[in-house]
Scaffold this motif. Structure first.
Motif, mmCIF file in Angstrom:
data_model
loop_
_atom_site.group_PDB
_atom_site.id
_atom_site.type_symbol
_atom_site.label_atom_id
_atom_site.label_comp_id
_atom_site.label_asym_id
_atom_site.label_seq_id
_atom_site.Cartn_x
_atom_site.Cartn_y
_atom_site.Cartn_z
ATOM 1 N N PRO A 9 0.731 -1.012 -0.179
ATOM 2 C CA PRO A 9 0.170 0.260 -0.222
ATOM 3 C C PRO A 9 1.155 1.053 0.051
ATOM 4 O O PRO A 9 0.425 2.337 -0.922
ATOM 5 N N LEU A 10 2.037 1.493 0.603
ATOM 6 C CA LEU A 10 3.172 2.286 0.771
ATOM 7 C C LEU A 10 3.375 2.974 -0.536
ATOM 8 O O LEU A 10 2.933 3.505 -0.876
ATOM 9 N N ILE A 11 3.517 1.639 -1.476
ATOM 10 C CA ILE A 11 4.102 1.685 -2.965
ATOM 11 C C ILE A 11 3.492 2.688 -3.390
ATOM 12 O O ILE A 11 3.785 3.237 -4.556
ATOM 13 N N VAL A 12 2.375 2.169 -3.562
ATOM 14 C CA VAL A 12 1.206 2.589 -4.011
ATOM 15 C C VAL A 12 0.776 3.430 -4.047
ATOM 16 O O VAL A 12 0.326 5.068 -4.902
ATOM 17 N N ALA A 13 0.364 4.257 -2.707
ATOM 18 C CA ALA A 13 0.121 5.466 -2.935
ATOM 19 C C ALA A 13 1.452 6.427 -2.829
ATOM 20 O O ALA A 13 0.604 7.670 -3.028
ATOM 21 N N LYS A 14 2.439 6.228 -3.049
ATOM 22 C CA LYS A 14 3.734 6.902 -3.344
ATOM 23 C C LYS A 14 3.288 7.572 -5.026
ATOM 24 O O LYS A 14 3.564 8.322 -5.210
ATOM 25 N N ALA A 15 2.798 5.771 -5.786
ATOM 26 C CA ALA A 15 2.910 6.374 -6.841
ATOM 27 C C ALA A 15 1.787 7.117 -7.486
ATOM 28 O O ALA A 15 1.841 8.131 -8.283
ATOM 29 N N ILE A 16 0.671 7.114 -6.534
ATOM 30 C CA ILE A 16 -0.835 7.922 -6.718
ATOM 31 C C ILE A 16 -0.416 9.361 -6.539
ATOM 32 O O ILE A 16 -0.411 9.943 -7.008
ATOM 33 N N ALA A 17 0.601 10.008 -5.424
ATOM 34 C CA ALA A 17 0.641 10.630 -5.193
ATOM 35 C C ALA A 17 1.921 11.781 -6.252
ATOM 36 O O ALA A 17 1.746 12.886 -6.692
ATOM 37 N N LYS A 18 2.711 11.157 -6.439
ATOM 38 C CA LYS A 18 3.714 11.691 -7.458
ATOM 39 C C LYS A 18 2.711 11.779 -8.721
ATOM 40 O O LYS A 18 3.381 12.335 -9.467
ATOM 41 N N THR A 19 2.408 10.639 -9.212
ATOM 42 C CA THR A 19 1.424 11.212 -10.425
ATOM 43 C C THR A 19 0.367 12.423 -10.561
ATOM 44 O O THR A 19 0.555 12.808 -11.160
ATOM 45 N N GLU A 20 -0.264 12.792 -9.214
ATOM 46 C CA GLU A 20 -0.647 13.505 -8.902
ATOM 47 C C GLU A 20 -0.375 14.559 -9.259
ATOM 48 O O GLU A 20 -0.873 15.855 -9.800
ATOM 49 N N SER A 21 0.774 15.071 -8.224
ATOM 50 C CA SER A 21 1.993 15.636 -8.272
ATOM 51 C C SER A 21 2.680 16.686 -9.850
ATOM 52 O O SER A 21 2.241 17.576 -10.623
ATOM 53 N N HIS A 22 2.345 15.057 -10.532
ATOM 54 C CA HIS A 22 2.979 15.844 -12.558
ATOM 55 C C HIS A 22 2.067 16.689 -12.455
ATOM 56 O O HIS A 22 1.578 16.908 -13.424
ATOM 57 N N ASP A 23 0.584 15.789 -12.591
ATOM 58 C CA ASP A 23 -0.254 16.098 -13.188
ATOM 59 C C ASP A 23 -0.855 17.743 -12.659
ATOM 60 O O ASP A 23 -1.283 18.551 -13.650
ATOM 61 N N ASN A 24 -1.177 17.779 -11.265
ATOM 62 C CA ASN A 24 -0.539 19.434 -11.444
ATOM 63 C C ASN A 24 0.469 19.807 -11.895
ATOM 64 O O ASN A 24 0.339 21.562 -11.954
ATOM 65 N N ARG A 25 1.418 19.790 -12.114
ATOM 66 C CA ARG A 25 3.141 20.726 -12.844
ATOM 67 C C ARG A 25 2.086 21.050 -13.825
ATOM 68 O O ARG A 25 2.257 22.166 -15.032
ATOM 69 N N ASP A 26 1.265 19.650 -14.328
ATOM 70 C CA ASP A 26 1.297 19.875 -16.327
ATOM 71 C C ASP A 26 0.191 20.707 -16.178
ATOM 72 O O ASP A 26 -0.141 21.423 -17.143
ATOM 73 N N ASN A 27 -0.575 20.593 -15.118
ATOM 74 C CA ASN A 27 -1.505 22.432 -15.715
ATOM 75 C C ASN A 27 -1.445 23.216 -14.688
ATOM 76 O O ASN A 27 -2.352 24.587 -14.354
#
Length: 436
Positions: free
Chosen positions: A215-233
Motif C-alpha cells: 500500500p505504501l508503494i501504491v500511495a507514493k506512486a499515486i501522489a507522484k502521478t498527481e504531483s506531475h498532473d498538477n505541474r502539467d496543469n
C-alpha cells in the motif's frame, strides 16, 4: 520491475488508474494487517506479562525488575527506526516482515537464556525481542497509506483492535505455557516467550506472503502521478509538513507510553508483594491489555468525528484517574486495581490513536514512513525510561507514589495540545506552481 516512463513497478499502474482498485487494496491491506496483528498481539503481551518476574527470578532483586521492559522498549526504539527506513525504501511488506521475524528470534533467545541462566544472553535477547513490539505498533500505519483524512483514525483503530485477540489471550496463557515449558525442561517463566516466538514468526510470514501489492508503494506512486498532473496543469500542491502537528503527536504518544509502561511494569511486582499469584497477575494484565486495544473501533470513530485534540485531552484526564485509582486501591482488592489498569489501558489507547492520526495528518507521503519510525523511536525510549525508573521509584518509595506521579505527568500533554491549535508551523510546499 520498473517501467521506463513512470519509474514505479508495473503492477502499480492499475491502482493509479482505478479508484475501485485502490479501495479494494485498502480493504485487503486492512485484512492482512488484522491477521498479522492477532498473532503480533500474542507475541507482544506474552513477554510483557512475565518479563519483570523473569528478571527478578534471575537477578534475585526487585530493584532491577523494570530492566526487562526497559531493554525490550530500548530494542523497540532501534527497531522502529529500522522498520521505518525499510518501509520507506522497500515498502511496508519488507519492513514489517523483517521486524516480526527479528522479534521471534529474540523470544527464542530469551528462552535459551532462561534455560542456561545466562544474564547477558537474556539482556541481548530482550533487545532483539523489542523488534516485535516495535513492528506490532508500526503495523498500525499500514492501514492509513491509502486512507483519506476521514478514514485514518478508523483505519488505525481496526489495526489496534485486532491486536486485542492475541494481546488478551497471551497473558491468560501464561499459566498453561508455564506448565508446558516446565514439562519440557524449560523454566516456567520462560514459557510465555515460547508463545511469543511462534506468534511473531507467524505474523511476519502473513505480512510477507500476502502483502505483495504494497500500500505504501501504491500511495507514493499515486501522489507522484498527481504531483506531475498538477505541474502539467500549472496548479499548486499544498502538501506540506506541519511541524507543530508532529511535535504535538510525538508528545501525546511519548507521555502516554511513559505513564502506561511505568505503572504497568510494576503492577505484577506490587501484586506479588501482597500475595497475589501468577494466574491473578495474568488475569489483571489481560484486562489491562484488552483495554489498550479493544476500545479502538470506538476510539477511532470518535477521533475522526469529535476531533483529534479533544480526544488527546481526554487521554490525559483518563490517565490521571488511572494513576490515582492505582495509588489508592486496597492491596487486597483485585477489583479496584483491575479497574485502574483498565483505565490505564484506555488512556493509552486514546492517546495512541489520536497522536498517530495527528502525525499522519501532519506528514507527507514522501517522508511519512521515516518520520513515523523516528517518532516511534521516541515512544519506545519513553517506555524504556518508564520501565527503568519505575523499578527504582518503587524500590525507594512506593507503588502509590509511582502511580500518582504518572497520573500527574500525563496532564502535561494538555498544554501541548492547546499550543498546537494555534497557527501551525508549516514547511514550504513540497511542490510549487510551475512557472512561478
Amino acid at each position: 520491475m520498473l517501467t521506463e516512463t513512470d519509474n514505479h513497478p508495473s503492477w502499480v499502474q492499475p491502482y493509479i488508474d482505478s479508484k475501485e482498485k485502490q479501495q479494494a487494496l485498502y480493504k485487503r491491506t486492512l485484512l492482512i494487517v488484522v491477521l498479522s496483528q492477532i498473532f503480533g498481539g500474542a507475541g507482544l503481551a506474552s513477554g510483557i506479562t512475565v518479563g519483570a518476574l523473569l528478571a527478578k527470578d534471575m537477578l534475585g532483586t526487585d530493584s532491577f525488575s523494570g530492566l526487562p521492559v526497559a531493554l525490550l522498549t530500548l530494542g523497540s526504539a532501534g527497531s522502529a527506526l529500522l522498520v521505518g527506513h525499510l518501509s520507506d525504501r522497500y515498502g511496508r511488506r519488507f519492513g514489517l516482515a523483517a521486524g516480526f521475524l527479528a522479534g521471534g528470534l529474540g523470544a527464542i533467545g530469551v528462552v535459551l537464556a532462561a534455560v542456561t541462566s545466562n544474564i547477558i544472553l537474556l539482556f541481548a535477547s530482550l533487545l532483539i525481542y523489542g523488534a516485535g513490539t516495535a513492528t506490532n505498533l508500526q503495523a498500525r500505519y499500514a492501514g492509513t497509506d491509502l486512507a483519506n483524512t476521514k478514514q485514518r483514525a478508523t483505519a488505525i483503530s481496526i489495526a489496534l483492535v485486532s491486536t486485542t485477540f492475541g494481546a488478551v489471550a497471551g497473558p491468560n496463557l501464561v499459566g498453561p505455557m508455564g506448565e508446558f515449558a516446565e514439562s519440557i525442561g524449560v523454566p516456567t517463566l520462560a514459557g510465555p516467550f515460547l508463545l511469543g516466538a511462534a506468534a511473531f514468526i507467524v505474523a511476519g510470514a502473513i505480512v510477507f506472503i500476502f502483502l505483495q501489492h504494497d500500500p505504501l508503494i501504491v500511495a507514493k506512486a499515486i501522489a507522484k502521478t498527481e504531483s506531475h498532473d498538477n505541474r502539467d496543469n500549472k496548479e499548486t500542491s499544498v502538501t506540506a509538513i506541519n511541524k507543530k502537528g508532529i511535535i504535538a503527536a510525538a508528545t501525546i504518544m511519548v507521555l502516554t507510553q511513559l505513564v502506561m509502561v511505568a505503572i504497568m511494569t510494576m503492577t505484577p511486582i506490587h501484586m506479588g508483594h501482597h500475595g497475589h499469584g501468577l494466574h491473578e497477575v495474568g488475569l489483571i494484565i489481560g484486562f489491562h491489555i484488552g483495554a489498550m486495544y479493544l476500545p479502538s473501533l470506538v476510539t477511532g470513530f470518535l477521533v475522526d468525528k469529535v476531533g483529534r485534540t479533544t480526544m488527546a485531552i481526554a487521554a490525559g484526564s483518563i490517565l490521571l484517574a488511572a494513576g490515582l485509582m492505582a495509588a489508592f486501591a486496597p492491596t487486597d482488592s483485585m477489583l479496584v486495581l483491575t479497574l485502574a489498569l483498565i483505565l490505564l489501558g484506555l488512556g493509552w489507547n486514546i492517546g495512541l490513536i489520536s497522536g498517530t492520526t495527528i502525525l499522519v495528518d501532519a506528514t507527507s507521503l514522501s517522508s511519512r514512513a521515516k518520520t513515523q519510525g523516528r517518532i516511534d523511536v521516541l515512544v519506545a525510549l519513553s517506555g524504556a525510561s518508564g520501565g527503568v525508573l519505575s523499578g527504582v521509584v518503587v524500590a525507594y518509595s512506593s507503588y502509590a507514589a509511582l502511580s500518582i506521579a504518572g497520573g500527574i505527568l500525563s496532564l502535561l500533554l494538555i498544554p501541548v495540545v492547546m499550543w498546537s491549535l494555534k497557527r501551525p508551523m508549516v514547511e514550504e510546499p513540497l511542490t510549487k506552481t510551475v512557472g512561478s
